[in-house]
Scaffold this active site. Structure first.
Site, PDB file in Angstrom:
ATOM      1  CG  ASP A 181      40.961  36.346  37.446  1.00 60.11           C
ATOM      2  OD1 ASP A 181      40.755  37.544  37.677  1.00 60.11           O
ATOM      3  OD2 ASP A 181      40.563  35.176  38.158  1.00 60.11           O
ATOM      4  CG  HIS A 187      39.580  42.272  35.830  1.00 57.01           C
ATOM      5  ND1 HIS A 187      39.438  40.718  36.127  1.00 57.01           N
ATOM      6  CD2 HIS A 187      39.516  42.994  36.783  1.00 57.01           C
ATOM      7  CE1 HIS A 187      39.355  41.002  37.640  1.00 57.01           C
ATOM      8  NE2 HIS A 187      39.410  42.308  37.791  1.00 57.01           N
ATOM      9  CG  HIS A 229      43.597  43.926  39.771  1.00 54.87           C
ATOM     10  ND1 HIS A 229      43.490  44.287  41.121  1.00 54.87           N
ATOM     11  CD2 HIS A 229      42.389  43.283  39.431  1.00 54.87           C
ATOM     12  CE1 HIS A 229      42.173  44.020  41.494  1.00 54.87           C
ATOM     13  NE2 HIS A 229      41.623  43.462  40.504  1.00 54.87           N
TER      14      HIS A 229
HETATM   15  P1  5GP Z   1      38.766  42.364  41.491  1.00 50.92           P
HETATM   16  O1  5GP Z   1      37.488  41.977  41.912  1.00 50.92           O
HETATM   17  O2  5GP Z   1      39.479  42.873  42.849  1.00 50.92           O
HETATM   18  O3  5GP Z   1      38.938  43.339  40.430  1.00 50.92           O
HETATM   19  O4  5GP Z   1      39.437  40.977  41.064  1.00 50.92           O
HETATM   20  C1  5GP Z   1      40.371  40.384  41.618  1.00 50.92           C
HETATM   21  C2  5GP Z   1      40.598  39.042  40.620  1.00 50.92           C
HETATM   22  O5  5GP Z   1      41.616  38.326  41.176  1.00 50.92           O
HETATM   23  C3  5GP Z   1      39.304  38.013  40.631  1.00 50.92           C
HETATM   24  O6  5GP Z   1      39.016  37.908  39.195  1.00 50.92           O
HETATM   25  C4  5GP Z   1      39.910  36.771  41.237  1.00 50.92           C
HETATM   26  O7  5GP Z   1      39.728  35.502  40.686  1.00 50.92           O
HETATM   27  C5  5GP Z   1      41.549  37.022  41.061  1.00 50.92           C
HETATM   28  N1  5GP Z   1      42.397  36.301  41.907  1.00 50.92           N
HETATM   29  C6  5GP Z   1      42.016  36.116  43.307  1.00 50.92           C
HETATM   30  N2  5GP Z   1      43.071  35.619  44.120  1.00 50.92           N
HETATM   31  C7  5GP Z   1      43.987  34.910  43.102  1.00 50.92           C
HETATM   32  C8  5GP Z   1      45.057  34.507  43.106  1.00 50.92           C
HETATM   33  O8  5GP Z   1      45.676  33.997  44.251  1.00 50.92           O
HETATM   34  N3  5GP Z   1      45.745  33.922  41.771  1.00 50.92           N
HETATM   35  C9  5GP Z   1      45.282  34.568  40.564  1.00 50.92           C
HETATM   36  N4  5GP Z   1      45.667  34.277  39.676  1.00 50.92           N
HETATM   37  N5  5GP Z   1      44.004  35.335  40.729  1.00 50.92           N
HETATM   38  C10 5GP Z   1      43.373  35.608  41.935  1.00 50.92           C
END
Ligand code: 5GP
Ligand code: ZN
Length: 138
Positions: free
Chosen positions: A32, A104, A102
């Protein structure tokens, strides 16, 4: 089909960089970009653009689950972590920002300050009614 404006589809396609830690035929695991703790890893299915848990196929979900199991072992060991939280946000109101399913993997350390959710007790009779509502969906 991939979604052309999805950041995770672009990572899977290699169109934008990511720090990959594991890959197999069906899944990719990468760091992340804004970790809770160092080693915070995301696992995605590579096949198409499933949005969330409501949308992912059973086969892709099984593949993601197995990759999460393997990568959790690796992350805990590599980071000398004291435990792992698995977290998944599904839909906007549950905190999902990237609309490609996804999971975490968050390594935990003594005193890292991450607070989990607040809890409260059910009212009298409420749990039975709630359980019945959910059972009725099957
Ligand atoms: P969500 O809130 O959708 O479960 O989490 C999305 C996650 O994707 C966030 O923790 C954020 O930091 C991560 N993220 C967003 N854009 C990118 C990116 O371009 N590359 C990577 N490696 N992680 C990302
Ligand atoms: Zn996508």
């Amino acid at each position: 089909m991939k979604s052309s404006d999805c950041i995770f589809c672009k990572i899977v396609a290699g169109d934008i960089p990511a720090d990959a830690v594991y890959e197999d035929e069906k899944t990719l695991a990468f760091l992340d970009i804004r970790p809770v703790n160092a080693g915070h890893t995301l696992v995605v299915p590579k096949n198409g653009h499933p949005h969330n848990i409501f949308d992912v196929s059973a086969a892709d979900w099984a593949a993601v689950s197995e990759t999460v199991r393997k990568v959790s072992l690796a992350v805990e060991k590599a980071m000398s972590a004291r435990g792992i939280n698995l977290m998944m946000n599904n839909r906007e109101h549950a905190g999902q920002v990237v609309d490609h399913v996804h999971l975490h993997i968050i390594p935990r350390f003594a005193g890292d300050g991450l607070k989990l959710w607040p809890q409260h007790p059910y009212k009298e009779g409420e749990a039975e009614a709630v359980a019945e509502k959910i059972r009725a969906q099957f």
